[in-house]
Design an enzyme around this catalytic site. Structure first.
Site, PDB file in Angstrom:
ATOM      1  N   ARG A  55       0.840  -1.206   0.000  1.00 55.85           N
ATOM      2  CA  ARG A  55       0.000   0.000   0.000  1.00 55.85           C
ATOM      3  C   ARG A  55       0.871   1.250   0.000  1.00 55.85           C
ATOM      4  NH1 ARG A  55      -2.719  -4.324   2.280  1.00 55.85           N
ATOM      5  NH2 ARG A  55      -4.714  -4.604   1.189  1.00 55.85           N
ATOM      6  N   ASP A  78       0.321  -7.039  -3.389  1.00 50.42           N
ATOM      7  CA  ASP A  78      -1.092  -6.830  -3.093  1.00 50.42           C
ATOM      8  C   ASP A  78      -1.717  -6.111  -4.280  1.00 50.42           C
ATOM      9  OD1 ASP A  78      -3.606  -6.374  -1.513  1.00 50.42           O
ATOM     10  OD2 ASP A  78      -2.306  -6.979   0.137  1.00 50.42           O
ATOM     11  N   HIS A  88      -6.091 -10.545  -3.786  1.00 52.37           N
ATOM     12  CA  HIS A  88      -5.198  -9.385  -3.651  1.00 52.37           C
ATOM     13  C   HIS A  88      -4.141  -9.404  -4.756  1.00 52.37           C
ATOM     14  CE1 HIS A  88      -6.873  -7.702  -0.008  1.00 52.37           C
ATOM     15  NE2 HIS A  88      -6.901  -8.913   0.536  1.00 52.37           N
ATOM     16  N   ASP A  92      -6.021 -14.970   1.807  1.00 56.89           N
ATOM     17  CA  ASP A  92      -7.144 -14.302   2.460  1.00 56.89           C
ATOM     18  C   ASP A  92      -7.970 -13.500   1.465  1.00 56.89           C
ATOM     19  OD1 ASP A  92      -4.878 -12.502   2.217  1.00 56.89           O
ATOM     20  OD2 ASP A  92      -6.066 -11.057   3.364  1.00 56.89           O
ATOM     21  N   GLU A  93      -9.196 -13.221   1.859  1.00 57.66           N
ATOM     22  CA  GLU A  93     -10.089 -12.276   1.171  1.00 57.66           C
ATOM     23  C   GLU A  93     -10.062 -12.450  -0.350  1.00 57.66           C
ATOM     24  OE1 GLU A  93     -10.192  -8.567   4.312  1.00 57.66           O
ATOM     25  OE2 GLU A  93      -8.594  -8.565   2.825  1.00 57.66           O
ATOM     26  N   TYR A 128      -3.515  -5.903  15.604  1.00 57.33           N
ATOM     27  CA  TYR A 128      -3.552  -5.034  14.431  1.00 57.33           C
ATOM     28  C   TYR A 128      -3.197  -3.604  14.830  1.00 57.33           C
ATOM     29  CZ  TYR A 128      -4.921  -8.220  10.753  1.00 57.33           C
ATOM     30  OH  TYR A 128      -4.901  -9.202   9.800  1.00 57.33           O
ATOM     31  N   ASP A 166      -2.531  -1.110  13.026  1.00 55.36           N
ATOM     32  CA  ASP A 166      -3.065  -0.005  12.212  1.00 55.36           C
ATOM     33  C   ASP A 166      -4.351   0.547  12.822  1.00 55.36           C
ATOM     34  OD1 ASP A 166      -4.048  -2.551  11.569  1.00 55.36           O
ATOM     35  OD2 ASP A 166      -4.722  -1.930   9.594  1.00 55.36           O
TER      36      ASP A 166
END
Length: 735
Positions: A152, A181, A254, A316-317, A408, A410
């Site tokens: 990111r 990602d 991702h 994931d995701e 986490y 963040d």
């Protein structure tokens, strides 16, 4: 945000009443003695094969931190005597003794010696003398990790070296390097050069929070990547400091950055850009043979760069929208007798695992790799909670616990208005210190829990200074619980943190948060309203309003909706800490009890039964300490006004942030009753906007609220297939 670092210079003079040593994390056993060792600015380290490798690093560290000159010397002239032994339960354990004859270190391997020398470095309080001490020490967990997302936002090798230096001081031993990602591919792959020439760059980046509407972008080219040579240099840099780097190459989800470079690897084969916003995207790696062959080629180059026994493959995701409608995926399913796309993902991961196993490596993935069946030799990193890790441990798979509720970083660490923008959530220092990776694990399966990991995702962290602010001092708390299970009381840890560790961070030029020194507020209902006790994080702190000492705040109940603000200043002696602004909304239901048929989730449940009547109205972007969160599709609770009351307005604000799996409710029902037995409807309606509101003349003691959300998050959205979160704040009643 600039932190008043000068404050902590005065902390060093405080008396340390607690029994935490100057070593972080706290060793398992510390015995002070009456001996002392005088060395007059120079320490001679016993020269052997291990010390020759680590010497340049520790020579620089001792010089930088204390002005102590560390020299390699013949064993007969050494003041630091080394003894290689093999009797420690954990190979990273060590013993360190300071006496008037010098310093003796017993160690079992290179990592063990690194840990001993880190402790010795922290024991030095002046460059001439060491107090007598005997330390016997070993970690509680073999895996003590820190994760950093470089997709990111991109960080230079020099910045990552500084990050690793801070990890090493706290005896972390795994750096989980998130390299790919949707927003950028960060590692050079020579067979596929477009991964970095195309996939490492995006043309825009989101401005502000993901939930902000309308969305705005900064339309500037952004990106970067690490050459293989740079990555190898960082691997060696970390190894010298006792840290293993675990790379992460995300699959099958991702993947937008990779698909921007090679669209033929997707189900649609459409040319799509590297994305400049956050979230989860439908376009993932197609499950076709060609894609898996590509990823195996990528991993073949990755394992030549990274010698770590495990390789992180994400997992994931990964939405199944494209797979559900893809002829290529259906052909793979038919050929391999696969019944659904969850099994297809398991097939995908298992195929990758077999390839890595053939190269002598093991995969580790996020807990979604459990879906459809866990690959035979896979390790699991449990992030959505402890449940995935527990399930994997019961299947006798190694597990690293890293649940959002403790790990986490963040997330916001306080509700202070000056906190820099974060993704959401709330994770204060004290909550991190409560982390136990084996909580809820049956004794027979605890041996499969390798340890834990702090995770830092960087959507809202564009600079290393912003990264530092988010991790410190929470990373110190994580180091404590992974090394010694946080065996000292939190108050003792905070005292030692303030006196010993923060001055060192300041000296190193590290940006850190002082939020843990803000007052903690504890709500108590009264007949007239609500009292907030101001709890001290450490005894030396005092709180002031207009230069008068205060220990509590009082908010009176009112017939109409009113707002009251307080500016509380914190001080240690004459030193000012940051001030805290508190804003409370007063109304008829303030301080009245609420009975929850549907319990708020433990992560988002402040002030217990007063959580909806404490006067705290949540703001946006949301912070977890201001909102109540429910992970159910239907929520029911009842407000008890304790006496029959007249009112004409009911208001409850909800939150809509699909990127965080939080959805605005679809409808609601409000009923009232005078006796708690017979209820009548005053509103049954669909929700338009974020505010549940009823305006009519009413008279009742009890107000029953039912809120209906979607049963599942829709396909194509972040968290598809899971129950959406419902977030609400104050239930406000007024005449």
């Amino acid at each position: 945000m600039k932190i008043p670092f000068f404050i902590f210079l005065s902390f060093v003079t405080w008396p340390l009443f607690a029994q935490h040593s100057s070593v972080f994390p706290q060793p398992n056993n510390v015995e002070q003695t009456s001996d002392s060792f005088v060395f007059n600015g120079q320490l001679n380290l016993d020269s052997n094969e291990d010390t020759k490798k680590l010497y340049p690093y520790f020579h620089e560290l001792f010089e930088k931190d204390h002005g102590v000159h560390l020299m390699l010397s013949d064993p007969k002239e050494a003041s630091i005597h080394l003894h290689l032994i093999n009797t420690f339960v954990y190979t990273e354990g060590y013993q360190l003794t300071v006496s008037n004859k010098g310093i003796d270190i017993q160690y079992s391997n290179y990592q063990s010696l690194c840990n001993a020398l880190q402790s010795l470095n922290q024991l030095i309080q002046n460059p001439n003398t060491l107090s007598g001490v005997h330390i016997s020490d070993e970690p509680a967990f073999a895996y003590r990790g820190v994760h950093l997302d470089c997709s990111r936002h991109f960080f230079t090798i020099a910045e990552l070296e500084g990050f690793i230096d801070q990890m090493a001081k706290l005896k972390f031993n795994r750096f989980h390097w998130h390299l790919t990602d949707d927003q950028g591919w960060r590692i050079e792959i020579k067979k596929y050069p477009k991964l970095t020439s195309v996939g490492a760059w995006r043309d825009s980046t989101l401005i502000g929070h993901f939930s902000k509407q309308p969305i705005e972008y900064e339309h500037q080219r952004y990106g970067g990547f690490y050459t293989q040579e740079e990555a190898k240099q960082l691997v060696e840099y970390a190894r010298i400091r006792g840290i293993e780097i675990i790379p992460e190459i995300e699959m099958p989800g991702h993947a937008r950055a990779a698909l921007a470079a090679y669209p033929e690897l997707s189900c649609t084969e459409k040319q799509l850009p590297v994305v400049g916003t956050w979230g989860v995207f439908d376009d993932v790696f197609c499950s076709q043979d060609q894609t898996r062959a590509f990823l195996k080629d990528v991993l073949d180059e990755i394992i030549e760069i990274f010698p770590s026994p495990v390789i992180h493959i994400g997992g994931d995701e990964s939405p199944k929208v494209r797979w559900d409608n893809c002829p290529k995926c259906k052909a793979v399913m038919e050929a391999n007798h696969i019944h659904n796309t969850h099994e297809l993902q398991s097939f995908f991961i298992t195929d990758i695992e077999k390839h890595l196993n053939s190269k002598g490596r093991t995969i580790i993935g996020w807990d979604e790799i459990l879906e459809g069946g866990l690959a035979p030799n896979a390790q699991v990193m449990s992030w959505q909670g402890m449940e995935g890790g527990i399930a994997a441990a019961k299947q006798k798979h190694p597990v690293v616990m890293t649940p959002t509720s403790y790990c986490y970083f963040d997330y916001y660490q306080s509700g202070h208005p000056s906190e820099p923008l974060a993704i959401g959530g709330y994770l204060p220092l004290e909550k991190v210190y409560q982390f136990d990776p084996t909580k809820g694990i049956d004794k027979e399966y605890k041996r499969y829990i390798l340890g834990g990991q702090a995770n830092l995702w960087t959507e809202y962290l564009p600079t290393m200074k912003s990264v530092e602010y988010q991790i410190f001092p929470r990373l110190v708390a994580m180091a404590e619980v992974l090394w010694n299970r946080g065996k000292l009381p939190y108050h003792t840890f905070v005292e030692a943190l303030s006196t010993s560790y923060l001055p060192q961070l300041k000296k190193d030029g590290i940006n850190f948060s002082t939020s843990f020194l803000d007052p903690a507020l504890k709500a108590k209902a009264s007949k007239e309203g609500i009292n907030y006790d101001l709890l001290k994080p450490i005894d030396e702190v005092s709180f002031y309003i207009n230069n008068e000492v205060v220990n509590s705040l009082f908010i009176p109940r009112t017939n109409t909706t009113n707002t009251q603000s307080f500016e509380v200043h914190s001080r240690i002696g004459n030193q000012e800490l940051r001030s805290c602004s508190y804003r409370f909304t007063s109304h008829l239901a303030l301080g009245k009890p609420v009975v929850f048929d549907t319990k708020p989730h433990e992560k988002y449940n402040h002030n217990g039964d007063l959580g909806l009547t404490d006067g705290v109205v949540g703001g946006k972007p949301w912070k977890g300490n201001e909102w109540l969160g429910f992970n159910e599709d239907t929520i029911r609770f009842t407000l008890d006004l304790e006496t029959i009351t007249k009112f004409s307005t009911i208001q409850i604000e909800t939150l809509n942030d699909p990127g965080s799996w939080i959805y605005r409710p679809e409808s609601f029902q409000i009923q009232i009753s005078s006796n708690g037995k017979k209820y009548k409807n005053v509103a049954v309606a669909k929700l338009n906007g974020d505010l549940i509101e009823v305006k009519k003349k009413m008279k009742a003691r009890f107000v029953k609220v039912t809120i209906f959300n979607k049963e599942l998050i829709p396909q194509g959205q972040t968290g598809a297939g899971f129950t959406p979160w419902t977030f609400i704040n104050e239930i406000i009643l007024s005449k």
